[in-house]
Write a protein that holds these residues in place. Sequence first.
Motif, PDB file in Angstrom:
ATOM      1  N   LEU A   1      -1.578 102.911  -5.421  1.00 34.82           N
ATOM      2  CA  LEU A   1      -1.774 101.464  -5.650  1.00 34.82           C
ATOM      3  C   LEU A   1      -3.169 101.021  -5.218  1.00 34.82           C
ATOM      4  O   LEU A   1      -3.426  99.831  -5.048  1.00 34.82           O
ATOM      5  N   SER A   2      -4.072 101.995  -5.038  1.00 30.78           N
ATOM      6  CA  SER A   2      -5.362 101.647  -4.425  1.00 30.78           C
ATOM      7  C   SER A   2      -6.225 100.748  -5.310  1.00 30.78           C
ATOM      8  O   SER A   2      -7.135 100.093  -4.820  1.00 30.78           O
ATOM      9  N   ASP A   3      -5.927 100.704  -6.617  1.00 34.03           N
ATOM     10  CA  ASP A   3      -6.727  99.802  -7.473  1.00 34.03           C
ATOM     11  C   ASP A   3      -6.011  98.463  -7.691  1.00 34.03           C
ATOM     12  O   ASP A   3      -6.419  97.669  -8.526  1.00 34.03           O
ATOM     13  N   LYS A   4      -4.944  98.218  -6.949  1.00 32.37           N
ATOM     14  CA  LYS A   4      -4.166  96.981  -7.150  1.00 32.37           C
ATOM     15  C   LYS A   4      -4.454  95.968  -6.056  1.00 32.37           C
ATOM     16  O   LYS A   4      -4.829  96.335  -4.938  1.00 32.37           O
ATOM     17  N   HIS A   5      -4.215  94.725  -6.413  1.00 32.13           N
ATOM     18  CA  HIS A   5      -4.411  93.644  -5.453  1.00 32.13           C
ATOM     19  C   HIS A   5      -3.109  92.840  -5.407  1.00 32.13           C
ATOM     20  O   HIS A   5      -2.637  92.359  -6.434  1.00 32.13           O
ATOM     21  N   VAL A   6      -2.541  92.736  -4.210  1.00 28.77           N
ATOM     22  CA  VAL A   6      -1.224  92.116  -4.051  1.00 28.77           C
ATOM     23  C   VAL A   6      -1.389  90.863  -3.203  1.00 28.77           C
ATOM     24  O   VAL A   6      -2.231  90.828  -2.299  1.00 28.77           O
TER      25      VAL A   6
END
Length: 397
Positions: free
Chosen positions: A27-32
């Motif tokens: 999930l390192s390219d995701k922004h939560v």
Amino acid sequence: MKKRLDDYRDVVLDEVVDLIYEQAHKLSDKHVVHVNSTYEGGGVAEMLKSVVPLLNDAGVKTGWRILFGSYGFYKITKEFHNALQGDELTLSAEKKNRYEELNANNSSFMHLDHDYVIIHDPQPLPLIRFVKKKQPWIWRAHIDLSNPNQSLLSYLKKFIVMYDSIIVSRESYMLPYDMHQAVIHPSIDPLTLKNRDMDEDRVSKLLGDFKITQDKPIISQVSRFDRWKDPNGVIRVYDRVRKKIDCSLVLLGSTAFDDPEGEAIYHDVLNQVNEYEDVHVISQANDNLVNAVQRASSVVLQKSVREGFALTVSEALWKETPVVASNVGGIPLQVKDGFNGYLVEPTDYNKCAERVIKLLSDPRKAHKMGVNGRKYVKDNFLVTRHLLDWIKFLGEI
Ligand code: UDP
């Protein structure tokens, strides 16, 4: 100090920490982003304070935003909270308008353009209605939804069904809607001031600051002053126990910004304990004191009438203190009757007192149950397991 996932290697197996890093990488390219209604007070803020920084440390960019609410707004949303747990409610047009307007207003400056938006509890639920939704939105409900007020639920349904998924704390809280729903159990953080190891001198010093002596057994309940937590019931149980065994009672409860009912209940509790010498009612947000009280208690009570989960139960068990608690909501997930404490029906004060007396009169049994409790929490309710659940959930949705 910044939270570091590596520090948890002292508590759980290296493999667990390694697995979190490995899974988080996906999930390192995701922004939560998480949105709730308070930074302070209550279980949701307590968990976000650990889960959010640790997810960042693991490599998942995770933000946390707070809804800007007013006293009037939180009065309404506390009524909604109560009704979702089964209370009656007069649902006026004015209440609906204030609820929706405040969310509409917040939506104009929140900039929720992340890859995932996670909304906690009913306060920010309508935000979804006022934004251009481009990504998965998840409603994380922490409340016991097994017997909700139907008129409120049918009003809230129009917001809920706009979400891609609902997460609840227990399977029986799932709503009868044809949409994706999942269960994630809450967790405690073993390295916070509230839960980390504390030596006996420090425990005594902290208790001494509040004039709590350890010359007799202590029973306690640590909870917001909220009628769902039944502080009156705790006093009734204490009254029965002290007739058999001399002991003191500590009722420790901070207030939460989004719970305007706390103040009145605190004063009501104070009035009720006038006649007792050995009852300490403390209203203060003090993590060290929570730690000391849960540790010094011979038995911790959780007399709740309804309860989404009750982090306080796992917190006490983690400190090897057995818990006597109501068989409601999330409590039976944590207390296994006869193993790490006892479960009682919420209105059975006699049985509850009997169980407390049993543990006070048999310290060896109480100790054994406490040891079982810590192991049970370690296996099921630590933040490390919670991080893995979040990463798995986000990876799959
Ligand atoms: N808490 C606290 N001080 C208090 C009372 C409660 O720090 O005086 C904390 C408690 O330790 C726990 C959280 O508030 O971490 C309450 O979470 P729980 O799930 O038990 O109940 P909620 O308040 O969310 O209904």
